[in-house]
Enzyme design. Structure first.
Site, short mmCIF file in Angstrom:
data_model
loop_
_atom_site.label_atom_id
_atom_site.label_comp_id
_atom_site.label_asym_id
_atom_site.label_seq_id
_atom_site.Cartn_x
_atom_site.Cartn_y
_atom_site.Cartn_z
N TYR A 142 0.69 -1.13 -0.06
CA TYR A 142 0.06 0.15 -0.03
C TYR A 142 0.82 1.13 -0.10
O TYR A 142 1.85 1.22 0.79
CB TYR A 142 -0.80 0.01 1.07
CG TYR A 142 -1.78 1.17 1.47
CD1 TYR A 142 -2.96 1.28 0.45
CD2 TYR A 142 -1.62 2.08 2.31
CE1 TYR A 142 -3.60 2.28 0.41
CE2 TYR A 142 -2.39 3.31 2.43
CZ TYR A 142 -3.45 3.52 1.59
OH TYR A 142 -4.40 4.41 1.74
N ASP A 235 9.27 2.73 -0.03
CA ASP A 235 8.25 3.40 0.56
C ASP A 235 8.37 2.93 2.34
O ASP A 235 8.05 2.00 2.61
CB ASP A 235 6.92 3.11 -0.04
CG ASP A 235 5.71 3.82 0.69
OD1 ASP A 235 6.00 4.52 1.72
OD2 ASP A 235 4.45 3.58 0.41
N LYS A 263 4.05 8.91 9.08
CA LYS A 263 3.67 8.29 10.13
C LYS A 263 4.51 8.60 11.40
O LYS A 263 4.33 10.01 11.90
CB LYS A 263 3.56 6.73 10.20
CG LYS A 263 2.52 6.41 9.37
CD LYS A 263 2.14 5.03 9.11
CE LYS A 263 0.80 4.92 8.43
NZ LYS A 263 0.93 4.46 6.97
C1 LIG Z 1 0.27 4.68 5.68
C2 LIG Z 1 1.03 4.59 4.61
C3 LIG Z 1 1.23 5.19 3.27
C4 LIG Z 1 0.05 6.26 3.16
O1 LIG Z 1 0.05 7.51 4.23
P1 LIG Z 1 -0.84 8.12 4.50
O2 LIG Z 1 -0.42 9.49 5.65
O3 LIG Z 1 -2.11 7.58 5.17
O4 LIG Z 1 -1.52 9.07 3.33
C5 LIG Z 1 1.68 5.00 2.28
N1 LIG Z 1 2.73 4.14 2.44
C6 LIG Z 1 2.83 3.08 3.35
C7 LIG Z 1 3.71 2.13 3.25
C8 LIG Z 1 1.77 3.47 4.47
O5 LIG Z 1 2.02 2.64 5.27
#
Ligand SMILES: *Cc1c(COP(=O)(O)O)cnc(C)c1O
Length: 428
Positions: A142, A235, A263
């Protein structure tokens, strides 16, 4: 649950599904969500005054636990000088510098307001830099809710059975190639066809439960990208400052070209960032032709919370302490599971963990689909009833904060054992 039920009914009148992010709705666990009245340290307290040990921590953002006094203090002091300027401030540079000190692969970094923004901007940059159109991602990973990523996406998209979202144009979908995680052969074949601007990956996946990539796989990805002028994006929105201070790239000792963060980085405020090699990053406006901007980007509150958080997690032994807590939880779960011969396995890295409803660890998205949804549902609802809050989906990882105590962990394992006993009787 009386008050929460009432609040949820009201919310549904004014908010689609009653929530501002789908997994919160608890629909996938055949339930309705509790509404949070307040949160402190490792606990959340709902509107009916029930207290839970929180293993989500705002999806990992609250690594110091909720409402940490040191963060509150710095926020109060910063706020007194204004909430947002839309003009540069010193803390933006300090936070950027700190990130480059922690991440060897990041020379320069730009702040945004969410992980989604970070990944969207990163692939635009990769396309602008390489002059190519296609991106490779992996099934179950994701990367936020940008159009290009909602192809076999993990997290809520998998939970609700809509990994390929409606509303994404065919033209966009065509430019995203989603391959099996940990399968290098599939990558080689896709790269052979050409036009790949970027490969984006969660180096430890946390949005299809918790799945490690294999070291060989990541190493080969690195060399394939180097040899084909493909921008490798790690990511680390979830794993950055979470599996260890410098993220999964440090654990694997592999430098991506671009890293996306979020995060933990915001200390609970809305923050994302993307950074990497100057040679690539300098293609962003105002220096280059790739446009990217943000009204609230780099705002003083978010920068202050981020700086303070990074300062605290940089203290000696912080990650030793955090990892130890996660390992205690995981060891307890594995021990009980073995004793009762359950299909449950747990694993962790740093302050992040996974609980699988299978007999062994997972390797890719197909493996999760082999796990027992019934066991998971029963587990989730039982734990919640007894005041332990795990993610309401089999596709999510778990998070521990520095505030979780041995007592909290022992209690969690005790309740898990009660569940295990009851489950074993039922299944026998
Ligand atoms: C949470 C997450 C996102 C998206 O971040 P948001 O702040 O919710 O838009 C993208 N990549 C990874 C790996 C994530 O865990």
């Amino acid at each position: 649950m009386k008050n929460s039920k009432k609040l949820f009914a009201q919310a549904k009148k004014y908010i689609p599904g009653g929530v501002n992010s789908p997994v919160r709705a608890f629909a996938s666990v055949n339930s309705v969500p509790f509404f949070v009245k307040k949160a402190k340290g490792q606990y959340v307290i709902d509107e009916d005054n029930k207290k839970y040990i929180d293993y989500i921590g705002s999806w990992g953002a609250q690594i110091l636990g909720h409402a940490d006094n040191r963060i509150l203090k710095v926020l109060g002091a910063t706020m007194a000088n204004g909430i947002t300027y839309g003009a540069p401030c010193k803390n933006e540079t300090l936070l950027a510098k700190k990130i480059t000190q922690i991440y060897r692969s990041i020379e320069v970094v730009r702040m945004v307001n969410s992980g989604t923004e970070a990944t969207m901007s990163a692939i635009r940059l990769a396309r602008g830099y390489t002059g190519k159109d296609k991106i490779i991602k992996f099934n179950g990973c994701y990367h936020g809710h940008g159009d290009s990523f909602l192809i076999k996406a993990g997290s809520g998209a998998s939970t609700f059975g809509i990994p390929d979202s409606l509303g994404v144009t065919k033209a966009t979908a065509r430019n995203t190639i989603s391959l099996e995680y940990n399968n290098i052969k599939a990558v080689k074949e896709a790269v052979k066809k050409g036009d790949i601007a970027s490969v984006i990956i969660e180096p430890i996946a946390g949005n299809m439960n918790f799945i490690r990539s294999e070291k060989n796989f990541l190493q080969e990805l690195r060399s394939i990208c180097t040899n084909n002028k493909i921008v490798l994006i790690f990511d680390e929105v979830m794993t950055g400052f979470r599996v260890c201070k410098a993220g999964a790239q440090k654990l694997y000792n592999i430098d991506p070209d671009i890293t996306t963060l979020g995060k933990v980085l915001g200390g609970g405020l809305p923050v994302g960032a993307f950074g990497g090699k100057k040679e690539i990053m300098n293609h962003i406006a105002p220096m280059g032709g790739v446009y990217q901007a943000g009204t609230l980007s780099g705002n003083p509150l978010a920068m202050a919370a981020g700086l303070k958080t990074l300062e605290i997690i940089s203290e000696k032994k912080f990650f030793d302490m955090l990892s130890k807590k996660a390992r205690q939880l995981v060891a307890g779960i594995n021990k009980v599971s073995k004793k009762y011969n359950l299909n449950v396995t747990a694993d962790s890295e740093g302050g992040m963990f996974g609980i699988y409803f299978t007999k062994s660890r997972l390797k890719n998205m197909n493996d999760i689909n082999l796990s027992s949804k019934d066991d998971f549902l029963d587990f989730f609802n039982y734990m919640l009833k007894h005041g332990v809050f795990f993610a309401p989906s089999m596709y999510e990882a778990g998070f521990i904060s520095s505030k979780h105590s041995k007592k909290d962990i022992d209690y969690t394992i005790k309740i898990f054992e009660k569940w295990a006993k009851a489950r074993q009787l039922l299944l026998d």
